[in-house]
Design a protein around this motif. Structure first.
Motif, PDB file in Angstrom:
ATOM      1  N   THR A  90       0.915  -1.176   0.083  1.00 34.45           N
ATOM      2  CA  THR A  90      -0.047   0.004   0.006  1.00 34.45           C
ATOM      3  C   THR A  90       0.774   1.337  -0.007  1.00 34.45           C
ATOM      4  O   THR A  90       0.680   2.267  -0.817  1.00 34.45           O
ATOM      5  CB  THR A  90      -0.748   0.038   1.382  1.00 34.45           C
ATOM      6  OG1 THR A  90      -1.560  -1.145   1.196  1.00 34.45           O
ATOM      7  CG2 THR A  90      -1.716   1.265   1.156  1.00 34.45           C
ATOM      8  N   ALA A  93       2.680   1.776  -3.023  1.00 32.93           N
ATOM      9  CA  ALA A  93       2.016   2.246  -4.377  1.00 32.93           C
ATOM     10  C   ALA A  93       1.920   3.794  -4.596  1.00 32.93           C
ATOM     11  O   ALA A  93       1.516   4.270  -5.362  1.00 32.93           O
ATOM     12  CB  ALA A  93       0.435   1.560  -4.061  1.00 32.93           C
ATOM     13  N   LEU A 260       6.332  -2.544  -8.413  1.00 38.12           N
ATOM     14  CA  LEU A 260       6.010  -1.493  -7.722  1.00 38.12           C
ATOM     15  C   LEU A 260       7.225  -0.537  -7.794  1.00 38.12           C
ATOM     16  O   LEU A 260       7.352   0.835  -7.627  1.00 38.12           O
ATOM     17  CB  LEU A 260       5.629  -1.469  -6.437  1.00 38.12           C
ATOM     18  CG  LEU A 260       4.165  -1.990  -6.170  1.00 38.12           C
ATOM     19  CD1 LEU A 260       3.719  -2.017  -4.734  1.00 38.12           C
ATOM     20  CD2 LEU A 260       3.229  -0.854  -6.721  1.00 38.12           C
ATOM     21  N   LEU A 283      -1.358   0.245 -12.370  1.00 38.27           N
ATOM     22  CA  LEU A 283      -0.580   0.999 -11.101  1.00 38.27           C
ATOM     23  C   LEU A 283      -0.859   2.295 -11.422  1.00 38.27           C
ATOM     24  O   LEU A 283      -0.604   3.149 -10.131  1.00 38.27           O
ATOM     25  CB  LEU A 283       1.062   0.405 -11.215  1.00 38.27           C
ATOM     26  CG  LEU A 283       1.101  -1.063 -10.948  1.00 38.27           C
ATOM     27  CD1 LEU A 283       2.591  -1.429 -10.941  1.00 38.27           C
ATOM     28  CD2 LEU A 283       0.760  -1.323  -9.410  1.00 38.27           C
ATOM     29  N   SER A 287      -1.994   4.270  -7.882  1.00 41.02           N
ATOM     30  CA  SER A 287      -0.975   5.154  -7.218  1.00 41.02           C
ATOM     31  C   SER A 287      -1.712   6.538  -7.324  1.00 41.02           C
ATOM     32  O   SER A 287      -1.579   7.202  -6.230  1.00 41.02           O
ATOM     33  CB  SER A 287       0.140   5.442  -8.190  1.00 41.02           C
ATOM     34  OG  SER A 287       0.842   3.982  -8.111  1.00 41.02           O
TER      35      SER A 287
END
Length: 384
Positions: A90, A93, A260, A283, A287
């Protein structure tokens, strides 16, 4: 940023102390020396000369650099805790995307003028050379494995961000010139994600794959950050971050963390080429949502840690020595380190350490490396 995760990314942060009239280059991995939204400056909060820093950006930089340090302190512990792996995913990200977006936002006035290029050299390029050598020497003296010969072309660990920031800043006039800068940046990031032959020189994979966040920052205006101060963004921010944690919990045993880090192509990660573009856009969307939620929760008033936002370069570049020393020194080897109390202790230690490294005394002590005064190296009177 990754521990080989290499980021810490970085993050940005997230580099040096700019002059009051020119906000570039950044004081930290985050890029900005924050200021009034209409005109960023590098003045400390409450400083004279009629300039006032915007505490929102200083607060965001400090909180983001704490997340960077926490994530780095968790890496040796990930195998023993699924909740920690979910929290790590988390945080990873959005902490570097947040730094990079803010870096782009405070790069909007970069025009390759002589004073700006001069600050880019002294605030980003020179600290990179110093810390690239320092980390290489540290690894040789204290690390358990052989370290390659020092190379200015092969950023070691978190130094990649300084290289990327230098390249992004130099290309800023190009992004201001083209008609569709963000689609072009996304196309380059996508090409990077399917190009295993790019190689490790200057960590160009990361330069390309994180590029859309920087370009997005260039396109933002004060009103976009003001939107996050409204009631509803603040109300939904915590639920969004919790939802992100829930998704990360499901992904933790299924998705390699390296996606990531944006340092390798899809093929390098053992995935089919088409997963590169798919993950690039997936992503990016995740993000941006998490970054917006994070920024919505950042205090906009002056707090006890606001002044620390001006010293995040020190926190970013120096905390890595402590993390590596703890890892190489065997601190993570015992059963206690992998217990819940041990994880909390390492987290508290990392947060405290990076906070101290952002303080004015540390900043002054390392000014020679973080914000070198190199007027003697430049001839003539710079003109914009």
């Amino acid at each position: 940023m990754h521990h080989d995760p290499a980021e810490s990314g970085q993050l940005s942060a997230v580099p040096a102390d700019p002059a009051a009239r020119h906000p570039l280059p950044p004081e930290s991995p985050a890029g900005p020396g924050p200021a009034k939204e209409a005109r960023p400056t590098a003045e400390p909060v409450g400083a004279g000369r009629g300039k006032v820093r915007d505490p929102f950006f200083d607060n965001a930089k400090y909180l983001a650099i704490v997340l960077v340090a926490l994530a780095h302190s968790w890496e040796p512990l990930l195998a023993s805790s699924r909740p920690l792996r979910a929290l790590y995913l988390t945080v990873y990200a959005f902490h570097m995307p947040a730094f990079i977006i803010i870096s782009g936002y405070f790069s909007r006035t970069f025009t390759l003028g002589a004073p700006q290029v001069r600050k880019l050299i002294t605030g980003v390029a020179v600290p990179y050379v110093i810390f690239q050598y320092a980390y290489t020497l540290f690894a040789r003296l204290a690390g358990p494995d052989p370290v390659p010969t020092w190379s200015v072309l092969d950023p070691w660990w978190l130094n990649w961000f300084l290289v990327a920031l230098f390249v992004w800043r130099l290309t800023t006039p190009l992004w201001r010139l083209v008609r569709w800068p963000l689609p072009l940046a996304l196309a380059l990031a996508t090409l990077g994600s399917v190009s295993p032959d790019i190689g490790a020189d200057l960590d160009l994979q990361r330069v390309l794959q994180f590029l859309p966040y920087f370009v997005l920052g260039l396109l933002l205006h004060p009103r976009h950050f003001t939107l996050l101060a409204h009631k509803w963004p603040k109300i939904v921010a915590a639920p969004v971050l919790l939802t992100g944690f829930g998704v990360a919990w499901w992904l933790a045993p299924r998705m390699p963390y390296a996606w990531l880090y944006h340092r390798e192509s899809a093929q390098d990660l053992g995935a089919p080429w088409w997963s590169g573009p798919l993950m690039t856009f997936t992503l990016l969307a995740a993000s941006l949502v998490l970054t917006a939620a994070f920024l919505a929760l950042v205090p906009r008033r002056t707090t006890w840690f606001t002044r620390l936002g001006a010293g995040t370069l020190g926190g970013y570049l120096l905390h890595g020595f402590l993390i590596k020393a703890a890892d190489w020194g065997g601190w993570y080897g015992g059963a206690f380190a992998h217990s819940a109390p041990g994880t909390l202790l390492f987290s508290a230690g990392a947060g405290l350490a990076v906070t101290l490294l952002c303080t004015p005394p540390v900043r002054r002590a390392f000014r020679w490396a973080l914000e070198p005064r190199l007027g003697w190296a430049f001839g003539g009177t710079p003109r914009t």
